[in-house]
Motif scaffolding. Structure first.
Motif, PDB file in Angstrom:
ATOM      1  N   ARG A 171       3.492   1.229   7.337  1.00 47.31           N
ATOM      2  CA  ARG A 171       2.956  -0.021   6.807  1.00 47.31           C
ATOM      3  C   ARG A 171       1.550  -0.246   7.323  1.00 47.31           C
ATOM      4  O   ARG A 171       1.194   0.180   8.420  1.00 47.31           O
ATOM      5  N   PHE A 180       0.861  -1.172   0.000  1.00 45.09           N
ATOM      6  CA  PHE A 180       0.000   0.000   0.000  1.00 45.09           C
ATOM      7  C   PHE A 180       0.900   1.226   0.000  1.00 45.09           C
ATOM      8  O   PHE A 180       1.963   1.215   0.630  1.00 45.09           O
ATOM      9  N   PRO A 181       0.462   2.300  -0.659  1.00 42.06           N
ATOM     10  CA  PRO A 181       1.286   3.500  -0.599  1.00 42.06           C
ATOM     11  C   PRO A 181       1.300   4.072   0.817  1.00 42.06           C
ATOM     12  O   PRO A 181       0.448   3.723   1.640  1.00 42.06           O
ATOM     13  N   GLY A 182       2.241   4.953   1.094  1.00 45.59           N
ATOM     14  CA  GLY A 182       2.292   5.596   2.407  1.00 45.59           C
ATOM     15  C   GLY A 182       3.491   5.140   3.200  1.00 45.59           C
ATOM     16  O   GLY A 182       4.032   4.058   2.967  1.00 45.59           O
ATOM     17  N   LYS A 183       3.891   6.002   4.153  1.00 46.46           N
ATOM     18  CA  LYS A 183       5.125   5.726   4.884  1.00 46.46           C
ATOM     19  C   LYS A 183       4.946   4.676   5.961  1.00 46.46           C
ATOM     20  O   LYS A 183       5.873   3.973   6.310  1.00 46.46           O
TER      21      LYS A 183
END
Ligand SMILES: [Zn+2]
Lengths: 364, 818
Positions: B607, B602-605
Motif C-alpha cells: 500500500r 494504487f496498483p502494487g502489492k
C-alpha cells in the motif's frame, strides 16, 4: 362654369401633387386635413351631394368618392415612405462609436503549461496504444530503489539527494527509518504495475517527482513521464521507433532521434535519447549562420533516459508472470518541464512554480 | 576524467581528430563534455631557443637583455624572469604568437631596448599552474628553432569525459585507450604493467609491516619500499601530462603516484617511510573523536566507520580519500613506502560524503576497484621510481589480501543479442567486439563463453551486460532500426476518471480561472495559520526528515495554502484580477489510507505509505471579470464563486448542493459544505478576514473539493434519454415570509418534497428583506412549475399538490405573503 365633375378632377390632381410634395409625417397630416378634412372642398362636395339635381348625384358622388379613396391610398403610401425615411434618418443619427472596445465576456482562464504539456504527451501516447496510470508520490524505498536494482549503498539513496519521510509521522512506516521517501522518479510505477498485472503492459505514468536540488535547471519538485512496454518480443529497436513516433508528434514530423548508450541501474542496455533540434533542423547553425542557441550548436537536444528493462527488475515481479527469458520490455522517462521549456522558450525552471499570472496567461 | 589525447595515443592512436573521436565515444556510452586545448590556441610561433648571453638591462634592475638562438640567428629578447641565464634551453614566443590568455606578442621596446619575442614560463604557456620564472628545458632537448609543440604538449587536445559510474575502467588513460580501440579498431599497445610480476614478501618485509583489522573494508593492501629517493621536480613531459589531465605537479614522488593513478585507474599513496615508525601500518576503523590533519592542512574529526591507515601513533591517512600530513613526502624524504590498496567502495563514498572531502582517489575507490589493479599500479610505479627518482627498490611487496574474487565466466546465448536489440549482429562480430573490449571469448556451438577481465568485474556480471557491450561498440546509433512493437493489440486510452478530471479542469478554466501548480511541500506552521488543529487530520502532515528548508518541510494537506500564496504574490506584483485554481494532490495521514487520487487503490502489492487525494480548489479575490470602460465591476462575492462551483458540477452532470458548514479558516457566516448526492466533497466560503490578512488579502472566496467523489457522482456518458412532454405546464408563484435563520436550501427541499410528482421545477426568483417585513424575517419568492407527461393539467389537479406545498412552508414557520 365647369361641371362639378371637372372640379373634382382638379381637386384630385391638386391633392395628389400636395401629397407627393409632403416631406414629413407632419406635413402629410396637414395635407390630409387640407384635402380630406372636415373643412376640405371635397368633403363639402360629398356633404352637398344630396342637394344636387338627381341626375348629377350619381356621377358627382361617384367621382368624389373615387377621388377621396385615391387620395387616402396615396396618403397612406406616402406616409409609409416617409416613416421609412424618417426611421433611416433616426438610425443614422443614433450612432455609436464602434471603435470603443467591446464589453468583455467572462474572461477565459488558462491551463498551466505543465498541464498542457502533460496532456499533449498523454494524447500522443494514447494514440500509440498506451494507458495512463498514476502512482504514489510518497513511496516505499522498495519501489523507488530496491526493486529498480539500486544497490543498498547507491549514491541516490543518500540523504543529500533524496527526500526521506519521517517515519514517526503519520505514514504507513515500513522497514526502518529510510523506508519512506518522496519518489525521485516515476519509475516505481514500473514495478507496481507489473506486480498488479501480467504482461503485456503498455503504460505511461505522468506525475510529480522530487530531488534535493534547487537552481535554474533543478527544482526540488518537478514532473516526469514514465513509459513502459513489456511483452514478448519487445526490442531496443521498438524503443527507438516508439520514441521517434512520440517526438515527431511533439516536435514536428521532420525530427530524428539519436540514442546514446548510457548507464541506469534498472535498464540494460541503457541509453540517453536526443531529438534533432527543431530550431536549426539539426544543423547546429541558424539561417544567418550563427550558432543555434537552443541546441548550443550540437544539432541535438538531450531529452531523457531509456533502456531495456533489466532482468533483475523482472526478478522482483516473477510471481506475476515476468520471466526475463520469455518477456522483454523497454522503459523510458523524461521531464515534462523540459519539454515545456523547449516548446515555449521558458528559460528558468522555477518560473513554472512561481505561478505568476503574467506567465500563465501566455499559454491559451 | 581528463584524458590528454597524446597520452592516450601512446597506447592507441585511432588517427582521428579529437572531436571525431569524442563524437564516437559519446555515441558508444562515454559522454565527452568537451574537447579542451592545453596551451596557446595555435602552437605556431613557439620555438625552442638557447640563451647564449644574458646581461643586465642598462635602465632596469629587474630586466635582463638576452641573446637567444632561435634557429634563424640570434634575437635580442628582454626578459623579466630572475632565473634566466646563459646556456638555458627555453621556449620562445616569436612576434605574432598568441598566448593562451589571448595576448599577441609584438616587437616592442622595453625601457629603450628592442625585444623580439618573449621567453615563456609554464604559466604563460598554459602548461602549469605556478612557476618561479621561465621554463627551463633539459639541455639538448631539441635544436634551436624546433617548433616547441614537437617536444612539449603545447598543442594538446584533452578529452573531458563524463564517465558513467559503472565504467571504472574508463577512469584511466589505458582504459580509455582500450575503449578507443574497441570502437575504432585501431591497434592497442600492451598495457604498461606488462612484464615480470612483483614477488610477494621479500626484503621489504624487513622494513614494512601491515596489519588489516577489517578485511571487509580493505580486501587488499599492497606496499613496496624505495630507498635513495631524490626528491626533485618531475621531468617536463610528466609535468605537462599531469597539467593537461588537471593535476598540479608537486614533486617527483607525488607526481608519480598521480601519474600512475591516471594511467591505470588505481590510486596510490606515498608515505615518507622514515616518518612511519618501524614501518608499521595498521588498517582500522576510526575511534570516536579521533582527529587527523590531512595533506591539505585541514584538521578533520573522524567518526567510527571511517577507515584509517594508522602508524603506531595514530592516524596516518584516511583510507582511500586523503593522506595525513604526519608522514607527508617532503624535500627531505629519502625513502618511500608506497601503498596501493583496494577499499570497499560504498564505505569510501559514505566517509567522503560525511567528511565533505572528495579526491581523485576517493572518486575512483568509491566505485569499487578490483584488487588486481593494486599490483598493476605497483609495477608501473616501481619502474618510474627507478627512472625518475633514482630510487633503489627494496625487493618484494607486502601483500595483505583476502584473495582475488573468483574469475567470472558468462554465457552469451546465440540469438540473445538480436532478441534484445532487434537488430542482427553476426556471432563473429559479437566475439570480435568482446575481445576488443578485453573479454576472454570462446565459441561453444552457437553460444559464446566469456571471461570477464578485472577492469570490468563489477560492471559485467550477466548475459544482458554482454548484450549491451556488443550493441554499443557495433554502431548501435547507426545500425539500430526504428520499429514499433510487433503484434501489439494494446488499446490505449484515458480512463473514465482521467477524462472527467480533464473536463473538471477545463470547466474551471472556462469560468475564467487560471491554473496554478503549487509546491507539494509547505511550512509546518501553515496549518496553524489556517487555524487547523488536531484531531483534524490536516493538522498532522507527512513530514520530511531532510527538507531543503524549514518552509518546505511538510507535505501539504490542503491546496488552500498554495492558492493563498499565489494570490498574495500576484497581487503584490500588481495583478488586477486574481482567480486561480489548482488540480493537485494533498497528502493525508496513512491512518485513513483509502483510494488512490482518483478512486481505486494504487496498483502494487504494498500500500502507498500516505493517503494521496486529488483535490480541486479555487480562489478568487476581486472581480471575476476583466476591467471594462462600460461598467463598474463588482468584486466577486460568495455567490459568484458558488456559481463557478455549480458550473463545475453542471459540466459533469452533478448537481452540487451547499449546506451551512464549518471550517476553521472560513468566515463563520459564509461557510458551506459542498455535497453531491448527499455525500460531502469539501467546502466553499469566504476566507476569514483575519486569516486572509495574513496573506495580505481581503474579501477572498475559495472552495476545495475532493475530485474522486465528484467524478464518482458524475453520470456523464451514462445518461438515459427521457422523452419530453408536449403538454403545457402550470406555473404558480408563491412568496413566503419566514424566519431569517431558515436557509433557502431548507425551503427548497421542503417544497420539492411536498410537491409530489407533478411538481417538476422549483426556483427562487427573489429574496426580500426590508419594508413590510419584520427585522428577523425575509420573504422568499418561488416559482413552482407543475406538469404531467400525458395530459394538460387542470387547476383542480394542481390544487392538492399546491396545498401540500403551502402546508410544508407553514410547517417551516412561514406564512404566505399577500
Ligand atoms: Zn539547434
Amino acid at each position: 362654369m365647369p361641371s362639378m365633375v371637372d372640379r373634382i378632377e382638379q381637386i384630385e390632381a391638386g391633392g395628389r401633387q400636395a401629397v407627393s410634395a409632403a416631406a414629413s409625417a407632419a406635413e402629410l397630416e396637414e395635407v390630409r386635413v387640407t384635402w380630406l378634412g372636415r373643412k376640405a372642398e371635397l368633403t363639402a362636395i360629398l356633404r352637398g351631394i344630396a342637394d344636387l339635381e338627381p341626375a348629377e348625384r350619381g356621377p358627382v358622388g361617384g367621382a368624389a368618392n373615387r377621388t377621396r379613396k385615391a387620395l387616402e391610398a396615396q396618403i397612406e403610401e406616402r406616409g409609409a415612405e416617409l416613416a421609412a425615411a424618417e426611421l433611416e434618418t433616426g438610425l443614422v443619427e443614433d450612432r455609436i462609436d464602434v471603435t470603443l472596445p467591446g464589453s468583455p465576456a467572462r474572461a477565459v482562464g488558462h491551463l498551466h503549461p505543465i498541464t498542457r504539456t502533460r496532456r499533449l504527451i498523454e494524447d500522443v501516447m494514447v494514440g500509440l496504444g498506451y494507458r495512463v496510470m498514476e502512482g504514489p508520490e510518497v513511496e516505499h524505498d522498495f519501489y523507488n530503489f530496491t526493486a529498480l536494482n539500486h544497490p543498498e549503498d547507491h549514491p541516490a539513496r543518500m540523504l543529500q539527494d533524496t527526500f526521506y519521510v519521517d517515519p514517526a509521522g503519520p505514514v504507513e512506516a515500513g522497514d526502518g527509518p529510510r523506508d519512506v521517501l518522496l519518489r525521485t522518479h516515476t519509475s516505481p510505477m514500473q514495478v507496481r504495475a507489473m506486480e498488479a498485472a501480467p504482461p503485456p503492459i503498455f503504460m505511461i505514468v505522468p506525475g510529480k517527482t522530487y530531488r534535493r536540488d534547487s537552481d535554474a535547471t533543478h527544482s526540488p519538485m518537478f514532473h516526469q513521464v514514465e513509459g513502459l512496454a513489456v511483452g514478448e518480443g519487445i526490442t531496443l529497436a521498438d524503443l527507438k521507433g516508439t520514441l521517434l513516433a512520440m517526438l515527431r508528434e511533439i516536435f514536428g514530423p521532420d525530427r530524428e532521434i539519436r540514442m546514446r548508450p548510457h548507464f541506469f541501474p534498472f535498464t540494460e542496455p541503457s541509453v540517453e535519447f536526443d531529438v534533432s533540434c527543431f530550431r536549426c533542423s539539426g544543423t547546429g547553425t541558424l539561417n544567418d549562420s550563427s550558432r543555434c542557441g537552443l541546441c548550443k550548436g550540437i544539432g541535438w537536444i538531450e531529452l531523457g533516459g531509456a533502456g531495456m528493462v533489466d532482468p533483475n527488475v523482472f526478478g522482483f515481479v516473477s510471481d506475476s508472470g515476468y520471466d526475463s527469458d520469455q518477456i522483454t520490455g523497454f522503459a523510458f522517462g523524461f521531464g515534462i518541464e523540459r519539454i515545456a521549456m523547449l516548446r515555449h522558450g521558458v528559460g528558468d525552471l522555477r518560473l513554472f512554480f512561481d505561478n505568476d499570472v503574467r506567465l500563465l496567461e501566455q499559454f491559451s | 576524467m581528463k584524458v590528454p589525447y597524446s597520452w592516450m595515443a601512446e597506447y592507441c592512436d585511432p588517427g582521428l581528430e579529437p572531436g571525431v573521436l569524442a563524437e564516437r565515444l559519446a555515441m558508444t556510452g562515454t559522454e565527452v563534455e568537451r574537447v579542451a586545448r592545453v596551451g596557446p590556441p595555435d602552437p605556431s610561433g613557439f620555438v625552442i631557443g638557447v640563451v647564449s648571453e644574458a646581461g643586465s638591462h642598462p635602465d632596469a634592475d629587474r630586466l635582463s637583455v638576452c641573446q637567444v638562438e632561435v634557429g634563424d640567428g640570434l634575437r635580442t629578447i628582454v626578459c623579466g624572469a630572475p632565473n634566466v641565464a646563459a646556456g638555458q634551453t627555453v621556449v620562445v614566443a616569436l612576434p605574432g604568437a598568441v598566448m593562451p590568455d589571448g595576448n599577441r606578442i609584438r616587437k616592442a621596446k622595453l625601457r629603450g631596448v628592442a625585444s623580439e619575442g618573449m621567453i615563456c614560463s609554464e604559466v604563460e604557456l598554459g602548461l602549469g599552474t605556478e612557476s618561479d620564472g621561465i621554463m627551463v628545458l633539459e639541455e639538448g632537448l631539441a635544436a634551436p628553432g624546433t617548433p616547441a609543440a614537437e617536444v612539449l604538449a603545447l598543442d594538446e587536445a584533452v578529452l573531458e569525459l563524463e564517465v558513467t559510474p559503472n565504467r571504472t575502467d574508463c577512469f584511466s588513460v589505458y582504459g580509455v585507450a582500450r575503449e578507443a580501440q574497441a570502437i575504432t579498431g585501431a591497434e592497442l599497445a600492451p598495457p604498461p604493467w606488462q612484464g615480470p610480476e612483483v614477488q610477494t614478501g621479500g626484503a621489504v618485509e624487513a622494513v614494512v609491516s601491515v596489519t588489516v583489522e577489517d578485511p571487509e573494508m580493505c580486501p587488499r593492501f599492497t606496499a613496496r619500499a624505495f630507498t635513495d629517493v631524490t626528491i626533485a621536480p618531475s621531468p617536463k613531459w610528466l609535468q605537462s601530462r599531469l597539467v593537461a589531465a588537471g593535476q598540479r605537479p608537486i614533486n617527483n614522488v607525488v607526481d608519480i603516484t598521480n601519474y600512475v593513478m591516471l594511467l591505470t585507474g588505481q590510486p596510490l599513496h606515498a608515505f615518507d617511510l622514515d616518518l612511519v615508525p618501524g614501518g608499521e601500518l595498521t588498517v582500522r576503523s576510526a575511534i570516536e573523536g579521533e582527529r587527523i590533519t590531512t595533506l591539505d592542512g585541514i584538521e578533520r574529526e573522524l567518526k567510527p566507520g571511517m577507515v584509517l591507515v594508522c602508524d603506531r601513533n595514530g592516524p596516518a591517512a584516511i583510507a582511500g580519500i586523503m593522506g595525513g600530513s604526519v608522514s607527508e613526502v617532503s624535500d627531505s624524504t629519502t625513502s618511500v613506502l608506497l601503498e596501493a590498496a583496494t577499499w570497499k567502495g560504498p564505505n569510501i563514498l559514505k566517509s567522503s560524503r560525511e567528511l565533505n572531502l572528495r579526491s581523485e582517489a576517493s572518486a575512483r575507490f568509491e566505485k569499487q576497484l578490483h584488487p588486481a589493479l593494486a599490483e598493476r599500479a605497483q609495477i608501473v610505479a616501481g619502474k618510474l621510481f627507478t627512472e625518475i627518482c633514482g630510487a633503489t627498490v627494496v625487493e618484494g611487496m607486502v601483500d595483505v589480501s583476502v584473495g582475488m574474487p573468483e574469475s567470472r565466466e558468462l554465457k552469451l546465448r546465440g540469438g540473445r543479442v538480436e532478441r534484445i536489440l532487434g537488430m542482427e549482429i553476426a556471432i563473429d562480430e559479437q566475439a570480435e567486439a568482446l575481445e576488443r573490449l578485453g573479454f576472454g571469448v570462446e565459441r561453444d556451438g552457437s553460444d559464446l563463453v566469456i571471461t570477464v577481465p578485472p577492469d570490468r568485474y563489477f560492471d559485467v556480471t550477466r548475459e544482458i551486460d554482454l548484450v549491451e557491450e556488443v550493441g554499443r561498440v557495433n554502431d548501435l546509433d547507426r545500425r539500430l532500426p526504428a520499429t514499433l512493437p510487433a503484434g501489439s493489440d494494446a488499446v490505449g486510452g484515458l480512463s473514465r476518471q482521467q477524462t472527467l478530471q480533464r473536463r473538471a479542469e477545463d470547466s474551471l478554466r472556462e469560468t475564467g480561472l487560471n491554473e496554478i501548480v503549487g509546491w507539494s511541500f509547505t511550512d509546518p506552521g501553515e496549518a496553524a495559520r489556517l487555524r487547523i488543529a488536531a484531531p483534524d487530520p490536516r493538522a498532522t502532515p507527512v513530514t520530511l526528515s531532510n527538507p531543503l528548508s524549514e518552509d518546505q518541510s511538510v507535505m501539504r494537506t490542503t491546496l488552500l495554502g498554495s492558492l493563498l500564496g499565489a494570490a498574495q504574490r500576484n497581487l503584490s506584483r500588481g495583478a488586477e484580477r486574481v482567480g486561480l485554481f489548482e488540480s493537485g494532490r494533498v497528502y493525508l495521514p496513512a491512518a485513513d489510507v483509502g483510494p488512490g487520487p482518483l478512486g481505486g487503490d494504487f496498483p502494487g502489492k504494498r500500500r502507498a505509505p500516505a493517503n494521496e487525494l486529488q483535490h480541486l480548489a479555487a480562489l478568487v479575490t476581486g472581480p471575476l471579470d476583466p476591467p471594462s470602460w462600460s461598467d463598474t465591476r463588482e468584486a466577486a462575492d460568495f455567490y459568484a464563486l458558488k456559481g463557478v462551483l455549480e458550473r463545475l458540477g453542471a459540466g459533469l452532470g452533478v448537481p452540487l448542493t451547499v449546506r451551512p458548514g464549518e471550517q476553521p479558516f472560513l468566515h463563520p457566516g459564509r461557510c458551506g459544505e459542498v455535497l453531491a448526492s448527499g455525500s460531502s466533497l469539501g467546502w466553499i466560503g469566504e476566507i476569514h478576514p483575519a486569516i486572509a490578512s495574513e496573506w495580505d488579502l481581503v474579501n477572498c472566496l475559495a472552495f476545495e473539493i475532493e475530485l474522486a467523489g465528484l467524478l464518482e457522482a458524475s453520470p456523464l456518458g451514462n445518461e438515459v434519454y427521457e422523452d419530453f412532454t408536449p403538454f403545457p405546464p402550470v406555473d404558480r408563484d408563491v412568496a413566503v415570509v419566514i424566519a431569517d435563520e431558515v436557509a433557502a436550501g431548507e425551503v427548497l427541499a421542503a417544497v420539492r418534497e411536498a410537491g409530489g410528482p407533478l411538481l417538476v421545477d422549483t426556483a427562487i426568483f427573489d429574496v426580500y428583506r426590508g419594508k413590510g417585513i419584520a427585522e428577523d424575517e425575509k420573504s422568499i419568492a418561488l416559482r413552482l412549475r407543475f406538469r404531467a407527461a400525458d395530459r394538460t393539467l387542470s387547476d383542480e389537479e394542481v390544487d392538492p399538490a399546491w396545498k401540500a406545498v403551502v402546508s410544508a412552508l407553514e410547517g417551516l414557520g412561514g406564512r404566505l405573503r399577500g
